[in-house]
Scaffold this motif. Structure first.
Motif, short mmCIF file in Angstrom:
data_model
loop_
_atom_site.label_atom_id
_atom_site.label_comp_id
_atom_site.label_asym_id
_atom_site.label_seq_id
_atom_site.Cartn_x
_atom_site.Cartn_y
_atom_site.Cartn_z
N TYR A 99 -1.72 -14.59 -100.02
CA TYR A 99 -2.80 -14.65 -99.06
C TYR A 99 -2.60 -15.78 -98.06
CZ TYR A 99 -5.42 -11.42 -102.00
OH TYR A 99 -5.82 -10.33 -102.71
N VAL A 100 -2.85 -15.45 -96.83
CA VAL A 100 -3.07 -16.47 -95.82
C VAL A 100 -4.49 -16.99 -96.03
CG1 VAL A 100 -3.43 -16.83 -93.35
CG2 VAL A 100 -1.50 -15.45 -94.16
N MET A 101 -4.64 -18.27 -95.94
CA MET A 101 -5.93 -18.88 -96.20
C MET A 101 -6.46 -19.56 -94.94
SD MET A 101 -6.51 -18.10 -99.30
CE MET A 101 -7.95 -19.13 -99.58
N GLY A 102 -7.77 -19.60 -94.86
CA GLY A 102 -8.38 -20.22 -93.70
C GLY A 102 -9.62 -21.00 -94.05
N TRP A 103 -9.98 -21.89 -93.15
CA TRP A 103 -11.26 -22.60 -93.22
C TRP A 103 -12.04 -22.28 -91.95
CZ3 TRP A 103 -13.22 -25.11 -97.32
CH2 TRP A 103 -12.35 -25.58 -98.31
N ARG B 30 -2.83 -11.29 -93.69
CA ARG B 30 -1.89 -11.58 -92.60
C ARG B 30 -2.28 -12.88 -91.92
NH1 ARG B 30 -3.42 -7.03 -88.04
NH2 ARG B 30 -5.67 -7.41 -87.95
N MET B 31 -1.32 -13.45 -91.22
CA MET B 31 -1.57 -14.72 -90.55
C MET B 31 -2.66 -14.55 -89.51
SD MET B 31 -0.86 -17.84 -90.76
CE MET B 31 -1.18 -19.33 -89.83
N VAL B 32 -3.53 -15.53 -89.43
CA VAL B 32 -4.70 -15.46 -88.57
C VAL B 32 -4.62 -16.57 -87.53
CG1 VAL B 32 -7.21 -15.44 -88.51
CG2 VAL B 32 -6.01 -14.56 -90.51
#
Length: 122
Positions: free
Chosen positions: A31-35, A100-102
């Protein structure tokens, strides 16, 4: 994947906090992760994203310089180091996962955790 953010709290302007987001499951590294964050009465705001291996990070221009995202796939955890905090950083911070990359859009995230409150006093 299930996500749980932690590490929020009350801090004075100029201070630092490190948020953590723990993920369940054995596929965390896929997983690509985000904040992201949301302040009262405002729209959700993209803070940072990190690629599967951690080799690539993305920050909107408004977030560059004070925020650093990292991940530890062995611990199924991502982090957000926040320095020189300002009152306008006050918000609920969420971590989220994507396949996917965000690059700046929250619409690509398909798993979200409950947020953690960050309050910066002046």
């Amino acid at each position: 994947v299930q996500l749980q953010a932690s590490g929020g709290g009350l801090v004075q302007a100029g201070g630092s906090l490190r948020l953590s987001c723990a993920a369940s499951g054995r596929t965390f590294s896929r997983y690509v992760m985000g904040w992201l964050r949301q302040a009262p009465g405002k729209e959700r705001e993209f803070v940072a994203a990190i690629s599967w291996s951690g080799g690539t990070t993305y920050y909107p221009d408004s977030m560059k310089g004070r925020f650093t995202m990292s991940r530890d796939n062995a611990k199924n955890t991502v982090y957000l180091q926040m320095n020189n905090l300002k009152p306008e950083d006050t918000a609920v911070y969420y971590c989220a996962a994507s396949s996917r990359m965000v690059y700046g859009s929250d619409k690509d995230f398909n798993s979200w955790g409950p947020g953690t409150q960050v309050t910066v006093s002046s």
